[in-house]
Design an enzyme around this catalytic site. Structure first.
Site, PDB file in Angstrom:
ATOM      1  N   ALA A  37     119.220  66.350 -93.954  1.00  0.00           N
ATOM      2  CA  ALA A  37     118.903  67.461 -93.074  1.00  0.00           C
ATOM      3  C   ALA A  37     119.236  68.779 -93.743  1.00  0.00           C
ATOM      4  O   ALA A  37     120.069  68.856 -94.637  1.00  0.00           O
ATOM      5  CB  ALA A  37     119.669  67.324 -91.763  1.00  0.00           C
ATOM      6  N   VAL A  38     118.556  69.854 -93.269  1.00  0.00           N
ATOM      7  CA  VAL A  38     118.852  71.219 -93.697  1.00  0.00           C
ATOM      8  C   VAL A  38     119.418  71.969 -92.504  1.00  0.00           C
ATOM      9  O   VAL A  38     118.892  71.874 -91.395  1.00  0.00           O
ATOM     10  CB  VAL A  38     117.581  71.924 -94.229  1.00  0.00           C
ATOM     11  CG1 VAL A  38     117.892  73.363 -94.621  1.00  0.00           C
ATOM     12  CG2 VAL A  38     117.021  71.178 -95.421  1.00  0.00           C
ATOM     13  N   ASP A 147     106.432  69.419-107.207  1.00  0.00           N
ATOM     14  CA  ASP A 147     106.232  69.182-105.771  1.00  0.00           C
ATOM     15  C   ASP A 147     105.825  70.482-105.078  1.00  0.00           C
ATOM     16  O   ASP A 147     106.377  70.846-104.039  1.00  0.00           O
ATOM     17  CB  ASP A 147     107.505  68.609-105.147  1.00  0.00           C
ATOM     18  CG  ASP A 147     107.223  67.914-103.811  1.00  0.00           C
ATOM     19  OD1 ASP A 147     106.033  67.626-103.542  1.00  0.00           O
ATOM     20  OD2 ASP A 147     108.159  67.671-103.042  1.00  0.00           O
TER      21      ASP A 147
END
Length: 898
Positions: A37-38, A147
């Site tokens: 998670a951020v 990416d």
């Protein structure tokens, strides 16, 4: 060593020692992905707002996770550029890495999610320009992002574009790993393990796909299974912009980025000079876009907040709101929101499609299929109490409350205390007003919900990537092993060559010493023989001289006696005269003998000098023969050694050739085995995906069948209501007609008229009843048929789609197999050419060395013979000067003194 126990000083220097749970407060989840998670947080010491990416390195693949963390930290530490995310530090806490970075409002993907329409071209150009500056910086330092997508291009409050999520980045260029997000992957990345390496131009391809994503709200092939998209990208033509309303400059830019052949694709520095990003645009284009997005997010959150308030009031009053009242309020808010949204974003006429690409930092979560927006309209959240608690080691998975700088929406009316869960949901939408963001609460919640759900497709793709990486590691390990084996083989051969050279040198040294010893021995023997020869001549001459002297003495006596006899016989000569004649005769005889003796001595001296000279010439010739023999022996030895060396080199070449062919066969066999395993896995994944899609469709159809009676009942009730309304209308018409007929006809006919009207009413009602039954039956049959046809059509469409995807997979695998076989053939031909060229060079070297050796042999023998000839000539000239004449035909005395 257990991961996280920092014993290596170099690794320990990558992490700060502070306790992150004490240093950072007010953690609120703002994003989620496969990595973790951020969180939004505040530095307790400096009050600085930061974003924290939590990454766990426990559980499965612990070593790989830890290595990924180390790689990302090392990568971020070396970045210093306005268009890359700013790195603040990294902390470790209970098998979790806290990667701290600057806080950004959100990603370019969030803009699409909020506005539900493409961006304007000028906005795309501004975002692309900033991203290109970041890529140019990375590529200039031989770094590859790998990416690039809208979800990894972040925006700050002042409108600065930042590249983020370097978890897939490569610190070396070229690279050959299979990483990234499928829909954005360049063809050479997909084929990396099969065909070779790639460089920073893979980011240019991903940027081109990102431009299409920003222009069409989703990347090409997004409606396709992610695995199938990989196969499609690898073997089909490059995608293009679909709409005709984009400018030619934008189209050329996208086409330029999406050149299929990497060598024809531009670099980031070249793209910075393209008209699309250099043309004039408003300075505040991104700032205005961000502000509009923040306003739209606030309006969306307020709408959700009002919905929560309704639920609160409903629970307080213990009853639902009036349906029409609720619809009216919703309609009012919805109309307001629609007016607001119509004034935002792009003026393009591209249809608005509800597609959720998300802004996950993970490369896997972007593979999610198109989500129905209605599923995430209502967001259920917990209050701040569970979120702000930063002392716990693990933040709760639903801690995602947002805070805004602006003031919240208050309500002057007192609110009754509702239940805790609903109160928390309402509180959430007010608390979100405390910090700036362009990501709505529903989007964050949807990301968390998608991550918490068991995502088979994501796991399948993760497993596929893991398998590709494992295959690559196996190939690299085998290549390293074969390289080590070849190095060891060459070292062994080199040592053998050096040993042979050393042995040859030692043998030549021994031979040289032996020859020197022989020459010295011959010189000593020659000196001794010469001395002996001289002594023998001198002895013989002495003996001859003695014999000669004795002979003279005898002859002298004889002559003396003879003279005396003659004198004695001659009586006529006086005595004195006789004496004088005898004396004179003696003197003559002595003089003659002295002359003869002198002549003999002269002859002996001449003989001695001439024979000694001749003996020296013979010794010199013998020495010359020894020298010739020595040089022939040395040259023959060198030739033998060189032939042995050449035989050894040929043997080495053959053994190296055999090893090279064996190694190539081993490498190609492993590659084919891995490709077969990969193709088998891809086929199994596709079959599993097909079964899953069929199961999902079957469940959907079952639900439709279960739901059908309810739908039919509702439609039946609707038809029944229509029938009742018709009956009511007819009843009213009957009453009106009856009253009218009764008024206009005589009273005695009323009974007949009433009976007639009654019969007519009964007949019409019977017809209506028949129509009602018929309508019900037709509706039942129609709905059943329509459902069957729809379900059959869906099944047929799914089968067709899955068949196409399977054909695509087969074509891709066939292409990969053919390319691999062609690669193997090229490798074999290249090896054959290399072996043949090396053998030709070796044979040429052997011929040259033999020719050089033969030339050396001829020159050395020639030089030796010439030197010896000059030496003999000089010796003979000296002999002639000494008066010895031709010594070649001189005969030795009977005694051979040599």
């Amino acid at each position: 060593m257990r991961k996280g126990v920092l014993k290596d000083p170099e690794i320990a220097d990558l992490f700060y020692k502070d306790d992150p749970e004490e240093l950072f407060i007010g953690l609120h989840e703002i994003g989620h992905g496969s990595f973790g998670a951020v969180y939004f947080a505040t530095n307790a010491h400096t009050s600085e707002v930061v974003a924290i990416k939590k990454m766990s390195y426990s559980g499965k693949q612990t070593h790989e996770k830890w290595q990924d963390i180390l790689k990302e930290v090392k990568f971020l530490r070396q970045l210093k550029h306005p268009n890359t995310i700013e790195y603040k530090g990294c902390y470790l806490k209970e098998h979790t890495a806290w990667l701290v970075m600057e806080y950004c409002l959100g990603s370019a993907s969030d803009l699409l999610e909020v506005h539900k329409k493409p961006l304007q071209e000028v906005e795309i150009a501004a975002i692309t320009h900033g991203a290109l500056h970041g890529l140019a910086y990375l590529h200039s330092h031989a770094l590859i992002h790998r990416d690039i997508k809208a979800g990894n291009i972040l925006l700050t409050e002042p409108g600065q574009v930042k590249l983020a999520d370097f978890g897939s980045a490569s610190m070396a260029s070229p690279a050959n790993s299979f990483v990234g997000t499928p829909y954005w992957m360049a063809p050479e990345v997909i084929l990396a393990m099969d065909e070779g390496q790639y460089d920073g131009k893979v980011d240019i391809w991903s940027l081109g796909i990102t431009c299409i994503e920003l222009a069409e709200r989703k990347p090409p092939l997004f409606n396709m299974n992610a695995m199938s998209a990989l196969y499609h990208i690898a073997q089909n033509d490059s995608p293009t912009l679909q709409s005709n309303e984009w400018t030619d400059s934008f189209r050329r830019f996208v086409d330029y980025c999406l050149q299929k052949i990497p060598q024809e694709r531009p670099t980031s520095a070249e793209l910075l000079r393209h008209d699309f990003v250099r043309r004039d645009r408003p300075l505040r284009v991104l700032i205005d876009l961000i502000q509009r997005t923040k306003d739209a997010v606030r309006e969306l959150d307020n709408l959700q907040y009002r919905k929560m308030k309704k639920i609160l009031f409903q629970e307080t009053r213990n009853g639902p709101l009036n349906e029409s009242q609720e619809d009216e309020e919703d309609s009012e808010h919805g109309t307001s929101l629609n007016r607001e949204m119509d004034s935002l974003g792009s003026n393009h006429s591209i249809p608005s499609m509800s597609v959720s690409t998300g802004s996950q930092s993970s490369s896997v979560n972007s593979m999610q299929e198109v989500m129905d927006e209605s599923s995430s309209e209502l967001v259920m959240m917990h209050d701040d109490e569970s979120t702000i608690n930063s002392s716990s080691s693990v933040v709760h998975k639903k801690d995602h409350v947002f805070i805004r700088d602006e003031a919240g929406h208050g309500d002057p009316r007192p609110e009754p205390r509702p239940t805790q869960s609903v109160q928390s949901q309402a509180l959430h939408y007010r608390n979100r007003e405390r910090f700036a963001t362009i990501k709505s609460a529903s989007l964050v919640t949807r990301q968390i919900h998608e991550h918490e759900q068991e995502n088979e497709l994501r796991e399948q793709m993760s497993g596929y990537k893991r398998m590709r990486r494992q295959h690559q590691k196996q190939l690299i390990a085998l290549e390293n092993k074969l390289k080590a084996e070849m190095d060891e083989h060459r070292l062994k051969l080199q040592k053998e060559v050096e040993t042979h050279a050393n042995n040859s040198s030692i043998e030549l040294e021994k031979l040289a010493k032996k020859q020197v010893a022989i020459i010295e021995k011959e010189a000593k023997v020659a000196a001794a023989d010469e001395k002996k020869f001289q002594q023998q001549i001198l002895a013989q001459q002495k003996k001859d001289l003695t014999t000669f002297l004795e002979s003279q003495k005898k002859q002298y006596k004889i002559c003396k006696e003879k003279i005396k006899e003659e004198m004695n016989e001659d009586h006529s000569t006086p005595k004195k005269e006789k004496q004088e004649r005898i004396s004179k005769h003696k003197e003559n005889l002595q003089h003659t003998q002295a002359e003869e003796e002198a002549h003999l001595l002269t002859q002996q001296r001449l003989y001695y000098d001439k024979n000694c000279r001749f003996f020296k010439r013979k010794i010199m010739i013998k020495r010359h023969e020894v020298e010739q023999q020595n040089i022939r022996e040395e040259l023959n030895k060198k030739r033998t050694q060189k032939e042995m060396e050449h035989a050894m080199l040929i043997r080495h070449d053959e053994s190296t050739r055999e090893l090279e062919y064996r190694q190539l066969h081993t490498l190609q066999k492993l590659r084919m085995d891995l490709i077969r395993l990969q193709h088998q896995t891809e086929l199994e994944n596709q079959l599993e995906y097909n079964k899953r899609r069929e199961r999902e469709l079957h469940r959907k159809h079952v639900m439709e069948l279960r739901q059908q009676p309810k739908n039919l009942k509702a439609m039946e009730m609707q038809i029944k209501k229509q029938f009742q309304d018709t009956c009511k209308v007819q009843t009213k018409q009957y009453k009106a007609l009856k009253n009218h007929q009764l008024e206009v006809t005589p009273k005695n006919e009323h009974k007949t008229i009433l009976k007639t009207l009654k019969d007519e009413q009964t007949r019409k009602l019977a017809i209506l009843a028949e129509q009602y039954e018929q309508s019900i039956n037709e509706m039942m049959a129609s709905q059943a048929l329509r459902l069957d046809e729809a379900q059959e059509a869906e099944c047929q469409a799914l089968r067709l789609q899955l068949q196409q995807e399977m054909e695509l997979l087969n074509a891709y695998q066939s292409k990969i197999k053919m390319q691999t076989e062609a690669q193997h053939e090229r490798e074999l031909q290249k090896l054959e050419q290399r072996v043949s060229l090396r053998r030709a060079h070796l044979e040429q070297k052997i011929e040259e060395e033999l020719a050089a050796l033969q030339k050396e042999r001829s020159e050395r023998i020639k030089n030796l013979l010439e030197r010896q000839e000059r030496e003999i000539e000089t010796f003979d000239m000296e002999s002639l000067r000494m008066g010895f004449g031709n010594l070649v035909t001189l005969d030795f005395p009977k005694e051979d003194y040599r």
